[in-house]
Design a protein around this motif. Sequence first.
Motif, PDB file in Angstrom:
ATOM      1  N   SER A 151      60.990 121.418 -22.769  1.00 46.10           N
ATOM      2  CA  SER A 151      60.391 120.128 -23.089  1.00 46.10           C
ATOM      3  C   SER A 151      60.854 119.695 -24.463  1.00 46.10           C
ATOM      4  CB  SER A 151      58.860 120.227 -23.078  1.00 46.10           C
ATOM      5  OG  SER A 151      58.269 119.054 -23.618  1.00 46.10           O
ATOM      6  N   MET A 152      60.786 118.399 -24.713  1.00 49.07           N
ATOM      7  CA  MET A 152      61.107 117.939 -26.065  1.00 49.07           C
ATOM      8  C   MET A 152      60.102 118.457 -27.090  1.00 49.07           C
ATOM      9  SD  MET A 152      59.814 113.983 -26.382  1.00 49.07           S
ATOM     10  CE  MET A 152      59.661 114.200 -28.154  1.00 49.07           C
ATOM     11  N   ALA A 192      66.222 122.557 -19.442  1.00 48.73           N
ATOM     12  CA  ALA A 192      66.028 121.125 -19.273  1.00 48.73           C
ATOM     13  C   ALA A 192      64.820 120.715 -20.102  1.00 48.73           C
ATOM     14  CB  ALA A 192      65.812 120.788 -17.806  1.00 48.73           C
ATOM     15  N   ALA A 193      65.043 119.850 -21.091  1.00 45.60           N
ATOM     16  CA  ALA A 193      63.991 119.519 -22.057  1.00 45.60           C
ATOM     17  C   ALA A 193      63.677 118.033 -22.036  1.00 45.60           C
ATOM     18  CB  ALA A 193      64.428 119.954 -23.465  1.00 45.60           C
ATOM     19  N   PRO A 194      62.964 117.573 -21.007  1.00 52.01           N
ATOM     20  CA  PRO A 194      62.646 116.143 -20.920  1.00 52.01           C
ATOM     21  C   PRO A 194      61.530 115.742 -21.874  1.00 52.01           C
ATOM     22  CG  PRO A 194      61.588 117.321 -19.144  1.00 52.01           C
ATOM     23  CD  PRO A 194      62.436 118.334 -19.877  1.00 52.01           C
ATOM     24  N   GLY A 195      61.465 114.440 -22.121  1.00 56.34           N
ATOM     25  CA  GLY A 195      60.325 113.869 -22.815  1.00 56.34           C
ATOM     26  C   GLY A 195      59.244 113.534 -21.813  1.00 56.34           C
ATOM     27  N   PRO A 196      58.360 112.590 -22.135  1.00 55.00           N
ATOM     28  CA  PRO A 196      57.282 112.236 -21.203  1.00 55.00           C
ATOM     29  C   PRO A 196      57.829 111.728 -19.873  1.00 55.00           C
ATOM     30  CG  PRO A 196      56.890 111.300 -23.390  1.00 55.00           C
ATOM     31  CD  PRO A 196      58.285 111.828 -23.398  1.00 55.00           C
ATOM     32  N   LEU A 233      68.904 116.992 -22.490  1.00 54.46           N
ATOM     33  CA  LEU A 233      67.801 116.083 -22.800  1.00 54.46           C
ATOM     34  C   LEU A 233      67.902 114.926 -21.812  1.00 54.46           C
ATOM     35  CD1 LEU A 233      68.322 116.001 -26.679  1.00 54.46           C
ATOM     36  CD2 LEU A 233      66.765 117.485 -25.397  1.00 54.46           C
ATOM     37  N   PRO A 234      67.290 115.051 -20.642  1.00 49.50           N
ATOM     38  CA  PRO A 234      67.532 114.077 -19.574  1.00 49.50           C
ATOM     39  C   PRO A 234      66.802 112.761 -19.796  1.00 49.50           C
ATOM     40  CG  PRO A 234      65.929 115.694 -18.846  1.00 49.50           C
ATOM     41  CD  PRO A 234      66.387 116.128 -20.204  1.00 49.50           C
ATOM     42  N   GLY A 235      67.532 111.667 -19.612  1.00 47.58           N
ATOM     43  CA  GLY A 235      66.909 110.354 -19.715  1.00 47.58           C
ATOM     44  C   GLY A 235      67.069 109.752 -21.097  1.00 47.58           C
ATOM     45  N   TRP A 236      67.187 108.435 -21.132  1.00 45.92           N
ATOM     46  CA  TRP A 236      67.411 107.738 -22.403  1.00 45.92           C
ATOM     47  C   TRP A 236      66.250 107.916 -23.367  1.00 45.92           C
ATOM     48  CZ3 TRP A 236      63.960 104.114 -24.105  1.00 45.92           C
ATOM     49  CH2 TRP A 236      63.053 103.614 -23.153  1.00 45.92           C
ATOM     50  N   THR A 238      64.156 110.433 -23.658  1.00 43.54           N
ATOM     51  CA  THR A 238      64.187 111.775 -24.240  1.00 43.54           C
ATOM     52  C   THR A 238      65.191 111.836 -25.378  1.00 43.54           C
ATOM     53  OG1 THR A 238      63.680 112.694 -22.068  1.00 43.54           O
ATOM     54  CG2 THR A 238      64.485 114.222 -23.738  1.00 43.54           C
ATOM     55  N   LYS A 239      66.393 111.327 -25.140  1.00 46.24           N
ATOM     56  CA  LYS A 239      67.424 111.339 -26.185  1.00 46.24           C
ATOM     57  C   LYS A 239      66.979 110.556 -27.407  1.00 46.24           C
ATOM     58  CE  LYS A 239      71.398 111.916 -23.080  1.00 46.24           C
ATOM     59  NZ  LYS A 239      70.604 112.215 -21.872  1.00 46.24           N
ATOM     60  N   LEU A 240      66.377 109.394 -27.177  1.00 45.34           N
ATOM     61  CA  LEU A 240      65.912 108.569 -28.291  1.00 45.34           C
ATOM     62  C   LEU A 240      64.889 109.319 -29.139  1.00 45.34           C
ATOM     63  CD1 LEU A 240      65.678 105.831 -29.763  1.00 45.34           C
ATOM     64  CD2 LEU A 240      63.935 105.190 -28.092  1.00 45.34           C
ATOM     65  N   LEU A 241      63.917 109.938 -28.477  1.00 45.52           N
ATOM     66  CA  LEU A 241      62.854 110.617 -29.198  1.00 45.52           C
ATOM     67  C   LEU A 241      63.360 111.834 -29.950  1.00 45.52           C
ATOM     68  CD1 LEU A 241      60.046 110.426 -26.475  1.00 45.52           C
ATOM     69  CD2 LEU A 241      60.153 109.133 -28.617  1.00 45.52           C
ATOM     70  N   VAL A 242      64.253 112.604 -29.328  1.00 46.62           N
ATOM     71  CA  VAL A 242      64.742 113.833 -29.966  1.00 46.62           C
ATOM     72  C   VAL A 242      65.749 113.517 -31.069  1.00 46.62           C
ATOM     73  CG1 VAL A 242      66.004 115.991 -29.605  1.00 46.62           C
ATOM     74  CG2 VAL A 242      64.289 115.264 -27.951  1.00 46.62           C
ATOM     75  N   TYR A 243      66.721 112.660 -30.778  1.00 40.29           N
ATOM     76  CA  TYR A 243      67.766 112.382 -31.766  1.00 40.29           C
ATOM     77  C   TYR A 243      67.222 111.622 -32.966  1.00 40.29           C
ATOM     78  CZ  TYR A 243      71.205 113.891 -28.300  1.00 40.29           C
ATOM     79  OH  TYR A 243      71.940 114.623 -27.398  1.00 40.29           O
ATOM     80  N   SER A 244      66.198 110.806 -32.766  1.00 41.38           N
ATOM     81  CA  SER A 244      65.629 110.066 -33.894  1.00 41.38           C
ATOM     82  C   SER A 244      64.951 110.990 -34.904  1.00 41.38           C
ATOM     83  CB  SER A 244      64.628 109.016 -33.397  1.00 41.38           C
ATOM     84  OG  SER A 244      63.511 109.641 -32.784  1.00 41.38           O
TER      85      SER A 244
END
Length: 275
Positions: A151-152, A192-196, A233-236, A238-244
């Motif tokens: 998970s994220m 696999a580390a998804p966000g919500p 980090l699947p899904g836009w 998730t990437k936004l939250l983690v990379y930010s």
Amino acid sequence: MTLSENEKKRLRNRYGSWAVVTGASSGIGRELAKQLASAGFGLVLVARREAVLAEVASELQQTYQTEVRLVLADLAGPAGVAALVKATESLGVGLLVASAGFGTSGQLVDADLEDEVDMLRVNCEALLRLTHEFGRRFAGQGRGGLILLSSMVAFQGVPFAAHYAATKAYVQTLAEGLSRELKPAGVDVLAAAPGPVRSGFGSRANMRMDMALEPEQVGVPILKALGRQTTVLPGWLTKLLVYSLQLVPRSIKVRIMEQVMGGMTQHQRVATVGL
């Protein structure tokens, strides 16, 4: 989203004809089962709810004409894991999707300790037992794949979901280490580390989820990453939250997550599944 024909062929050639999916009755587990069925895998689906699992199996069989077997098991105890192991002994399983798990939120000191221990057993102990069993099996046959649902929230402490985030940190670090250990044996390991992800748990758990991905947005990216990456980090979102937060000091990340999770739960103790 759907897998391309080339991607379906790659997965079948690399991992064989059977896949095991735990937590297959809903959410990401159900979506991954659907995508694997579309790729021609026979499936062993694992969950506790018989009626829901049978409905999933019927849908996949009718839509994709694939063979589906059910294992009704509570993975909170060794007996559930043992039942799954026994049910798959005679099958040419080459892929394990370990997506069973649940979470809690709120202050840990207000929690029911037995709920927290059950979460530890499902998210960590059962995952360890399954990874050990199928990792050995796959290494022995010289090929295989393990998808472990991180998970994220695994990348820093998360107030108001402290224990849940800790269990996901366990999953993340286990996958990273195993990826290197099993690579020489021909076994691919993916965290696999998804966000919500919207899977119905928000309303049941009295959580406000203003932004969340659909399971359909994360299933294909996870399968495409298997054998190519160690963490996805699947899904836009998730990437936004983690990379930010990537360049933010860890202590500040914890404070940010405190605000995020505090707003979602309003500090109430609730049960959730699979953030």
